[in-house]
Design a protein around this motif. Structure first.
Motif, PDB file in Angstrom:
ATOM      1  N   ALA A  32       0.850  -1.188   0.000  1.00  0.00           N
ATOM      2  CA  ALA A  32       0.000   0.000   0.000  1.00  0.00           C
ATOM      3  C   ALA A  32       0.883   1.235   0.000  1.00  0.00           C
ATOM      4  N   TYR A  33       0.368   2.292  -0.639  1.00  0.00           N
ATOM      5  CA  TYR A  33       1.071   3.569  -0.612  1.00  0.00           C
ATOM      6  C   TYR A  33       0.184   4.590   0.074  1.00  0.00           C
ATOM      7  N   CYS A  34       0.728   5.228   1.099  1.00  0.00           N
ATOM      8  CA  CYS A  34       0.009   6.243   1.867  1.00  0.00           C
ATOM      9  C   CYS A  34       0.806   7.540   1.807  1.00  0.00           C
ATOM     10  N   ARG A  35       0.093   8.644   1.693  1.00  0.00           N
ATOM     11  CA  ARG A  35       0.776   9.947   1.699  1.00  0.00           C
ATOM     12  C   ARG A  35      -0.175  11.017   2.198  1.00  0.00           C
ATOM     13  N   VAL A  36       0.359  11.903   3.015  1.00  0.00           N
ATOM     14  CA  VAL A  36      -0.332  13.141   3.371  1.00  0.00           C
ATOM     15  C   VAL A  36       0.618  14.272   3.044  1.00  0.00           C
ATOM     16  N   SER A  37       0.057  15.389   2.598  1.00  0.00           N
ATOM     17  CA  SER A  37       0.913  16.465   2.102  1.00  0.00           C
ATOM     18  C   SER A  37       1.329  17.486   3.156  1.00  0.00           C
ATOM     19  N   THR A  38       0.682  17.468   4.306  1.00  0.00           N
ATOM     20  CA  THR A  38       1.074  18.411   5.352  1.00  0.00           C
ATOM     21  C   THR A  38       1.238  17.667   6.668  1.00  0.00           C
ATOM     22  N   GLU A  39       1.813  18.335   7.619  1.00  0.00           N
ATOM     23  CA  GLU A  39       2.000  17.714   8.932  1.00  0.00           C
ATOM     24  C   GLU A  39       0.992  18.228   9.953  1.00  0.00           C
ATOM     25  N   LEU A  40      -0.152  18.749   9.478  1.00  0.00           N
ATOM     26  CA  LEU A  40      -1.203  19.218  10.375  1.00  0.00           C
ATOM     27  C   LEU A  40      -1.772  18.041  11.164  1.00  0.00           C
ATOM     28  N   GLU A  41      -2.350  18.344  12.330  1.00  0.00           N
ATOM     29  CA  GLU A  41      -2.881  17.301  13.219  1.00  0.00           C
ATOM     30  C   GLU A  41      -3.891  16.393  12.529  1.00  0.00           C
ATOM     31  N   GLU A  42      -4.863  16.980  11.781  1.00  0.00           N
ATOM     32  CA  GLU A  42      -5.878  16.144  11.134  1.00  0.00           C
ATOM     33  C   GLU A  42      -5.268  15.279  10.020  1.00  0.00           C
ATOM     34  N   GLN A  43      -4.223  15.785   9.377  1.00  0.00           N
ATOM     35  CA  GLN A  43      -3.532  14.998   8.356  1.00  0.00           C
ATOM     36  C   GLN A  43      -2.762  13.853   9.014  1.00  0.00           C
ATOM     37  N   GLN A  44      -2.210  14.100  10.203  1.00  0.00           N
ATOM     38  CA  GLN A  44      -1.488  13.059  10.949  1.00  0.00           C
ATOM     39  C   GLN A  44      -2.400  11.881  11.223  1.00  0.00           C
ATOM     40  N   SER A  45      -3.622  12.166  11.663  1.00  0.00           N
ATOM     41  CA  SER A  45      -4.544  11.066  11.965  1.00  0.00           C
ATOM     42  C   SER A  45      -4.943  10.349  10.673  1.00  0.00           C
ATOM     43  N   SER A  46      -5.099  11.072   9.575  1.00  0.00           N
ATOM     44  CA  SER A  46      -5.416  10.454   8.290  1.00  0.00           C
ATOM     45  C   SER A  46      -4.284   9.531   7.854  1.00  0.00           C
ATOM     46  N   TYR A  47      -3.071   9.986   8.053  1.00  0.00           N
ATOM     47  CA  TYR A  47      -1.883   9.200   7.698  1.00  0.00           C
ATOM     48  C   TYR A  47      -1.857   7.892   8.491  1.00  0.00           C
ATOM     49  N   GLN A  48      -2.040   7.997   9.802  1.00  0.00           N
ATOM     50  CA  GLN A  48      -2.033   6.811  10.665  1.00  0.00           C
ATOM     51  C   GLN A  48      -3.187   5.871  10.332  1.00  0.00           C
ATOM     52  N   MET A  49      -4.353   6.436  10.028  1.00  0.00           N
ATOM     53  CA  MET A  49      -5.522   5.622   9.671  1.00  0.00           C
ATOM     54  C   MET A  49      -5.276   4.868   8.359  1.00  0.00           C
ATOM     55  N   GLN A  50      -4.649   5.547   7.387  1.00  0.00           N
ATOM     56  CA  GLN A  50      -4.343   4.889   6.115  1.00  0.00           C
ATOM     57  C   GLN A  50      -3.409   3.696   6.341  1.00  0.00           C
ATOM     58  N   VAL A  51      -2.344   3.924   7.088  1.00  0.00           N
ATOM     59  CA  VAL A  51      -1.360   2.875   7.350  1.00  0.00           C
ATOM     60  C   VAL A  51      -2.024   1.693   8.055  1.00  0.00           C
ATOM     61  N   GLU A  52      -2.796   1.972   9.109  1.00  0.00           N
ATOM     62  CA  GLU A  52      -3.461   0.906   9.862  1.00  0.00           C
ATOM     63  C   GLU A  52      -4.488   0.159   9.003  1.00  0.00           C
ATOM     64  N   HIS A  53      -5.276   0.910   8.244  1.00  0.00           N
ATOM     65  CA  HIS A  53      -6.316   0.313   7.409  1.00  0.00           C
ATOM     66  C   HIS A  53      -5.715  -0.641   6.378  1.00  0.00           C
ATOM     67  N   TYR A  54      -4.719  -0.188   5.647  1.00  0.00           N
ATOM     68  CA  TYR A  54      -4.140  -1.031   4.595  1.00  0.00           C
ATOM     69  C   TYR A  54      -3.367  -2.214   5.155  1.00  0.00           C
ATOM     70  N   THR A  55      -2.707  -2.025   6.277  1.00  0.00           N
ATOM     71  CA  THR A  55      -2.006  -3.145   6.911  1.00  0.00           C
ATOM     72  C   THR A  55      -3.012  -4.231   7.277  1.00  0.00           C
ATOM     73  N   ARG A  56      -4.100  -3.833   7.908  1.00  0.00           N
ATOM     74  CA  ARG A  56      -5.154  -4.774   8.309  1.00  0.00           C
ATOM     75  C   ARG A  56      -5.799  -5.442   7.084  1.00  0.00           C
ATOM     76  N   GLU A  57      -6.125  -4.634   6.076  1.00  0.00           N
ATOM     77  CA  GLU A  57      -6.802  -5.145   4.878  1.00  0.00           C
ATOM     78  C   GLU A  57      -5.944  -6.179   4.142  1.00  0.00           C
TER      79      GLU A  57
END
Length: 123
Positions: A32-57
């Motif tokens: 899986a490829y995950c990317r967020v373009s900024t280091e804002l707090e809401e982007q951080q959670s999106s980044y972590q959610m992407q990583v966790e989701h694809y790892t699980r899937e």
């Protein structure tokens, strides 16, 4: 008017069917490829959610073999030069280490349409 005679070829069924061959089918190597373009707090959670989701899937699919998570954090999609994990993923795909890539959106590959199409065609 006379009709031309048709030729029919009969292909016999293969009488030998081994159930063990089915079990030996190669699993797809999925990354899986995950990317967020900024280091804002809401982007951080999106980044972590992407990583966790694809790892699980990937790990929960019995037909897939986990080939890794490639992730670039806080990096713009307008240029691929600084996206080390993206470039490493492309190299691994071209080297035959990955059969399929999951991503949130094809725009994760590149914001530039020409770059995006180029990478998609390569893969």
């Amino acid at each position: 008017m006379a009709r031309a005679a048709r030729t029919v070829s009969v292909i016999p069924a293969d009488p030998i069917y081994n159930l063990n061959e089915k079990a030996k089918e190669k699993k797809l190597r999925v990354a899986a490829y995950c990317r967020v373009s900024t280091e804002l707090e809401e982007q951080q959670s999106s980044y972590q959610m992407q990583v966790e989701h694809y790892t699980r899937e990937i790990q929960s699919n019995p037909k897939w073999k986990f080939a890794g998570i490639y992730a670039d954090e806080g990096i713009s999609g307008t240029n691929t030069k600084k996206r080390t994990d993206f470039n490493r993923m492309i190299e691994d795909c071209l080297a035959g280490k990955i059969d399929m890539v999951l991503t949130k959106s094809v725009s994760r590959f590149a914001r530039n349409t020409v770059d995006c199409i180029t990478y998609i065609r390569q893969l």
